[in-house]
Design a protein around this motif. Structure first.
Motif, PDB file in Angstrom:
ATOM      1  N   VAL A 165      42.005   1.558  30.570  1.00  0.00           N
ATOM      2  CA  VAL A 165      41.670   1.676  29.299  1.00  0.00           C
ATOM      3  C   VAL A 165      40.254   0.712  29.238  1.00  0.00           C
ATOM      4  O   VAL A 165      40.404  -0.558  29.755  1.00  0.00           O
ATOM      5  CB  VAL A 165      42.607   1.300  28.472  1.00  0.00           C
ATOM      6  CG1 VAL A 165      41.997   1.152  26.951  1.00  0.00           C
ATOM      7  CG2 VAL A 165      43.757   2.150  28.320  1.00  0.00           C
ATOM      8  N   SER A 166      39.149   1.041  28.719  1.00  0.00           N
ATOM      9  CA  SER A 166      38.135   0.161  28.471  1.00  0.00           C
ATOM     10  C   SER A 166      37.502   0.617  27.348  1.00  0.00           C
ATOM     11  O   SER A 166      37.531   1.450  26.762  1.00  0.00           O
ATOM     12  CB  SER A 166      37.034   0.538  29.747  1.00  0.00           C
ATOM     13  OG  SER A 166      36.583   1.927  29.527  1.00  0.00           O
ATOM     14  N   ALA A 167      36.979  -0.820  26.605  1.00  0.00           N
ATOM     15  CA  ALA A 167      36.471  -0.746  25.147  1.00  0.00           C
ATOM     16  C   ALA A 167      34.970  -0.965  25.358  1.00  0.00           C
ATOM     17  O   ALA A 167      34.535  -1.989  26.075  1.00  0.00           O
ATOM     18  CB  ALA A 167      37.174  -1.813  24.444  1.00  0.00           C
ATOM     19  N   THR A 168      33.981  -0.499  24.498  1.00  0.00           N
ATOM     20  CA  THR A 168      32.735  -0.637  24.280  1.00  0.00           C
ATOM     21  C   THR A 168      32.373  -0.765  22.759  1.00  0.00           C
ATOM     22  O   THR A 168      33.279  -0.119  22.049  1.00  0.00           O
ATOM     23  CB  THR A 168      31.937   0.566  24.926  1.00  0.00           C
ATOM     24  OG1 THR A 168      32.163   1.753  24.326  1.00  0.00           O
ATOM     25  CG2 THR A 168      31.978   0.613  26.383  1.00  0.00           C
ATOM     26  N   ALA A 169      31.217  -1.514  22.714  1.00  0.00           N
ATOM     27  CA  ALA A 169      30.825  -1.649  21.161  1.00  0.00           C
ATOM     28  C   ALA A 169      29.375  -1.748  21.056  1.00  0.00           C
ATOM     29  O   ALA A 169      28.812  -2.094  22.087  1.00  0.00           O
ATOM     30  CB  ALA A 169      31.495  -2.808  20.487  1.00  0.00           C
ATOM     31  N   THR A 170      28.999  -1.427  19.959  1.00  0.00           N
ATOM     32  CA  THR A 170      27.587  -1.428  19.800  1.00  0.00           C
ATOM     33  C   THR A 170      27.125  -1.845  18.439  1.00  0.00           C
ATOM     34  O   THR A 170      28.042  -1.592  17.557  1.00  0.00           O
ATOM     35  CB  THR A 170      26.679  -0.090  20.175  1.00  0.00           C
ATOM     36  OG1 THR A 170      27.187   0.841  19.132  1.00  0.00           O
ATOM     37  CG2 THR A 170      26.950   0.585  21.600  1.00  0.00           C
ATOM     38  N   VAL A 171      26.191  -2.646  18.461  1.00  0.00           N
ATOM     39  CA  VAL A 171      25.368  -3.283  17.113  1.00  0.00           C
ATOM     40  C   VAL A 171      23.957  -2.694  17.094  1.00  0.00           C
ATOM     41  O   VAL A 171      23.176  -3.307  17.835  1.00  0.00           O
ATOM     42  CB  VAL A 171      25.735  -4.749  16.869  1.00  0.00           C
ATOM     43  CG1 VAL A 171      25.183  -5.185  15.621  1.00  0.00           C
ATOM     44  CG2 VAL A 171      27.056  -5.107  17.118  1.00  0.00           C
ATOM     45  N   ASN A 172      23.940  -1.782  16.092  1.00  0.00           N
ATOM     46  CA  ASN A 172      22.419  -1.397  15.927  1.00  0.00           C
ATOM     47  C   ASN A 172      21.826  -0.861  17.349  1.00  0.00           C
ATOM     48  O   ASN A 172      20.493  -1.309  17.682  1.00  0.00           O
ATOM     49  CB  ASN A 172      21.486  -2.547  15.444  1.00  0.00           C
ATOM     50  CG  ASN A 172      22.006  -2.979  14.133  1.00  0.00           C
ATOM     51  OD1 ASN A 172      22.512  -2.041  13.157  1.00  0.00           O
ATOM     52  ND2 ASN A 172      21.761  -4.287  13.591  1.00  0.00           N
ATOM     53  N   GLY A 173      22.690  -0.223  18.197  1.00  0.00           N
ATOM     54  CA  GLY A 173      22.198   0.542  19.406  1.00  0.00           C
ATOM     55  C   GLY A 173      22.237  -0.626  20.401  1.00  0.00           C
ATOM     56  O   GLY A 173      22.017  -0.216  21.527  1.00  0.00           O
ATOM     57  N   GLN A 174      22.580  -1.940  20.108  1.00  0.00           N
ATOM     58  CA  GLN A 174      22.764  -2.748  21.411  1.00  0.00           C
ATOM     59  C   GLN A 174      24.262  -3.024  21.841  1.00  0.00           C
ATOM     60  O   GLN A 174      24.903  -3.253  20.878  1.00  0.00           O
ATOM     61  CB  GLN A 174      22.033  -4.226  21.002  1.00  0.00           C
ATOM     62  CG  GLN A 174      20.650  -3.879  20.912  1.00  0.00           C
ATOM     63  CD  GLN A 174      19.684  -3.705  21.849  1.00  0.00           C
ATOM     64  OE1 GLN A 174      20.042  -4.198  22.999  1.00  0.00           O
ATOM     65  NE2 GLN A 174      18.785  -2.908  21.844  1.00  0.00           N
ATOM     66  N   SER A 175      24.447  -3.343  23.046  1.00  0.00           N
ATOM     67  CA  SER A 175      25.908  -3.305  23.232  1.00  0.00           C
ATOM     68  C   SER A 175      26.389  -4.801  23.030  1.00  0.00           C
ATOM     69  O   SER A 175      25.663  -5.819  22.740  1.00  0.00           O
ATOM     70  CB  SER A 175      25.873  -3.581  25.046  1.00  0.00           C
ATOM     71  OG  SER A 175      25.456  -2.270  25.594  1.00  0.00           O
ATOM     72  N   ALA A 176      27.559  -4.658  22.387  1.00  0.00           N
ATOM     73  CA  ALA A 176      28.318  -6.024  21.961  1.00  0.00           C
ATOM     74  C   ALA A 176      29.547  -6.131  22.899  1.00  0.00           C
ATOM     75  O   ALA A 176      30.275  -5.263  23.429  1.00  0.00           O
ATOM     76  CB  ALA A 176      28.512  -5.770  20.476  1.00  0.00           C
TER      77      ALA A 176
END
Length: 216
Positions: A165-176
Motif C-alpha cells: 500500500v502506498s499513498a500519494t497526495a498533491t496540492v495544486n499539482g505539486q506533490s505533498a
C-alpha cells in the motif's frame, strides 16, 4: 605516614568533579588566597562575588539535570504502562503491507501533514502490478480512514496474500507529504533504543506509540 595520608586526602578532595566538590575546592582556594594576599594590593571583591555566582550556577544546573533525568524516567514508565493497555487492540499505524485473508482486507488510511487537493491510495500485488487505486479526492490535514473491501479495480475479490500500500497526495499539482496507514493488532510493548515505548504489531512491524494514528 600521617603527612602522606593527609596529602592524599587533600588531593582526593580537590579532584572531584561534582558541584559540591567544586564549591569545596573553590572555598579552600579562596581562603588560601585571602590568607596570602598582598596587603598593598588586596583581592577584588567584585571578582570573588562573580566567582561565587558561577559556582552557584553550576550547582543549580547539576540539580536541574538530576531532576529532569528523574522526571524522564517516570514519564517513560508511565508511557509503557499506557501502551500495555493496547495489547490485543487493533491500531492504525504507518505501514506498507496489507494482508488479505479469506477475502478480507485490513482497515487502511492516509496521514496528511497538510490539506491536499487530491489523495490516492495505490495497492499492488507481490508481482508489482497495481490491483486497485482508491481516489480519495480532496482531504483535510490529519488522519483519513480508508476502507478497502479487498477487490481489484474491476470489483473482483483479490487472492489472499500480502499487498503493498502506498499513498500519494498533491496540492495544486505539486506533490505533498502523505503516509499510508495499515491496521494491525498490537502483540507486545517494548522499550525502543531511544527509551520510548514501541508496539510490536501482528504484521511484523514495530512502531512508536506516538506514531499510532488511531485505535480501532
Amino acid at each position: 605516614m600521617n603527612g602522606t595520608s593527609s596529602a592524599s586526602s587533600s588531593t582526593s578532595s580537590t579532584s572531584g568533579t561534582s558541584s559540591s566538590d567544586l564549591q569545596q575546592t573553590f572555598l579552600q582556594l579562596l581562603v588560601t588566597q585571602l590568607q596570602n594576599q598582598d596587603p598593598t594590593d588586596p583581592m577584588d571583591s567584585s571578582q570573588m562575588t562573580s566567582q561565587l555566582a558561577q559556582i552557584d550556577t553550576v550547582s543549580g544546573i547539576s540539580q536541574l539535570n538530576t531532576s529532569l533525568s528523574s522526571l524522564s524516567t517516570q514519564l517513560s514508565a508511565g508511557q509503557n504502562a499506557q501502551a500495555a493497555l493496547l495489547i490485543g487492540s487493533s491500531v492504525l499505524a504507518p505501514g506498507s503491507t496489507a494482508a488479505v485473508s479469506s477475502g478480507k482486507a485490513p482497515q487502511l488510511g492516509v496521514q496528511l501533514s497538510s490539506a491536499a487537493s487530491d489523495v490516492k491510495l495505490t495497492i499492488t500485488n507481490s508481482s508489482g502490478q497495481v490491483v486497485n487505486t482508491l481516489d480519495l479526492g480532496a482531504q483535510s490535514a490529519g488522519t483519513v480512514p480508508v476502507t478497502w473491501n479487498g477487490t481489484d479495480s474491476s470489483g473482483n475479490t483479490v487472492a489472499d496474500g500480502n499487498y503493498t500500500v502506498s499513498a500519494t497526495a498533491t496540492v495544486n499539482g505539486q506533490s505533498a507529504s502523505a503516509t499510508a496507514l495499515v491496521a494491525s493488532t498490537v502483540q507486545a510493548v517494548i522499550q525502543q533504543s531511544n527509551g520510548t515505548a514501541g508496539l510490536e504489531l501482528a504484521n511484523g512491524s514495530t512502531v512508536g506509540l506516538s506514531s499510532v494514528a488511531g485505535i480501532l
